[in-house]
Design an enzyme around this catalytic site. Structure first.
Site, PDB file in Angstrom:
ATOM      1  N   ILE A 225       3.795   5.552  33.378  1.00 17.47           N
ATOM      2  CA  ILE A 225       2.450   6.088  33.543  1.00 17.47           C
ATOM      3  C   ILE A 225       1.539   4.977  34.064  1.00 17.47           C
ATOM      4  CG2 ILE A 225       2.734   7.787  31.706  1.00 17.47           C
ATOM      5  CD1 ILE A 225       0.870   5.952  29.982  1.00 17.47           C
ATOM      6  N   THR A 226       0.403   5.362  34.576  1.00 17.95           N
ATOM      7  CA  THR A 226      -0.611   4.391  34.980  1.00 17.95           C
ATOM      8  C   THR A 226      -1.932   4.741  34.302  1.00 17.95           C
ATOM      9  OG1 THR A 226      -1.232   5.685  36.921  1.00 17.95           O
ATOM     10  CG2 THR A 226       0.429   3.960  37.246  1.00 17.95           C
TER      11      THR A 226
ATOM     12  N   GLN B   6      -3.946  -2.776  38.239  1.00 24.30           N
ATOM     13  CA  GLN B   6      -2.788  -2.349  37.455  1.00 24.30           C
ATOM     14  C   GLN B   6      -2.183  -3.505  36.658  1.00 24.30           C
ATOM     15  OE1 GLN B   6      -0.063  -0.413  40.243  1.00 24.30           O
ATOM     16  NE2 GLN B   6      -0.895   1.561  39.628  1.00 24.30           N
TER      17      GLN B   6
ATOM     18  N   TYR C   8       0.231  -1.981  34.149  1.00 25.35           N
ATOM     19  CA  TYR C   8       1.432  -1.443  34.790  1.00 25.35           C
ATOM     20  C   TYR C   8       2.331  -2.577  35.301  1.00 25.35           C
ATOM     21  CZ  TYR C   8       4.315   1.456  37.868  1.00 25.35           C
ATOM     22  OH  TYR C   8       5.379   2.085  38.486  1.00 25.35           O
TER      23      TYR C   8
ATOM     24  N   LYS D  73       6.142  -3.511  34.054  1.00 25.31           N
ATOM     25  CA  LYS D  73       7.284  -3.528  34.969  1.00 25.31           C
ATOM     26  C   LYS D  73       7.919  -4.918  35.055  1.00 25.31           C
ATOM     27  CE  LYS D  73       7.131   0.825  35.808  1.00 25.31           C
ATOM     28  NZ  LYS D  73       8.231   1.724  35.486  1.00 25.31           N
TER      29      LYS D  73
ATOM     30  N   ASP E 178      -5.102   3.017  35.593  1.00 24.26           N
ATOM     31  CA  ASP E 178      -5.629   1.990  36.488  1.00 24.26           C
ATOM     32  C   ASP E 178      -7.092   1.654  36.203  1.00 24.26           C
ATOM     33  OD1 ASP E 178      -3.152   2.235  37.605  1.00 24.26           O
ATOM     34  OD2 ASP E 178      -3.843   3.091  39.507  1.00 24.26           O
TER      35      ASP E 178
ATOM     36  N   ASN F 236      13.183   5.100  35.245  1.00 19.05           N
ATOM     37  CA  ASN F 236      12.196   5.308  36.306  1.00 19.05           C
ATOM     38  C   ASN F 236      10.942   6.029  35.813  1.00 19.05           C
ATOM     39  OD1 ASN F 236      13.387   7.816  35.983  1.00 19.05           O
ATOM     40  ND2 ASN F 236      13.359   8.305  38.150  1.00 19.05           N
TER      41      ASN F 236
END
Length: 104
Positions: free
Chosen positions: A10-11, A68, A71, A75, A13, A7
């Site tokens: 980091i982002t 994102q 990101y 994911k 953006d 879990n």
């Protein structure tokens, strides 16, 4: 090691058009490669023990989020990796699941 919950993340953006290679690399290295490193170490330990559970999650891997791309890609990669860990681990007593639920 009985259970691993992936879990961490980091982002960085920014819109796809404006995203730098550095921002891409930071998120992929932390989110995807970091998850690989921890998952592989735990998976190997779980194989030795004959049981274990790996849990990952992210709605962004399914739907994506504006700004994102890094990101969401990380994911999505984790989701694919989790599916393969489930296939490889099944006969060794290891389960791997990915939760991607929107909470409203």
């Amino acid at each position: 090691m009985d259970v691993l919950i992936n879990n961490a993340g980091i982002t960085r953006d920014r819109s796809f058009k404006k995203m730098s290679k550095k921002e891409w690399d930071q998120v992929i290295a932390t989110n995807l490669t970091g998850t690989f490193n921890y998952s592989q170490a735990c998976f190997n330990n779980m194989v030795e023990n004959g049981y274990g559970q790996i849990v990952s999650s992210s709605l962004a891997g399914v739907e994506g989020n504006f700004g994102q791309v890094n990101y969401s890609a990380s994911k999505g990669g984790i989701m694919a990796m989790t599916k393969m860990m489930a296939r490889e681990g099944a006969e060794k007593g290891i389960t791997a699941n990915c939760g991607c639920t929107r909470f409203c």
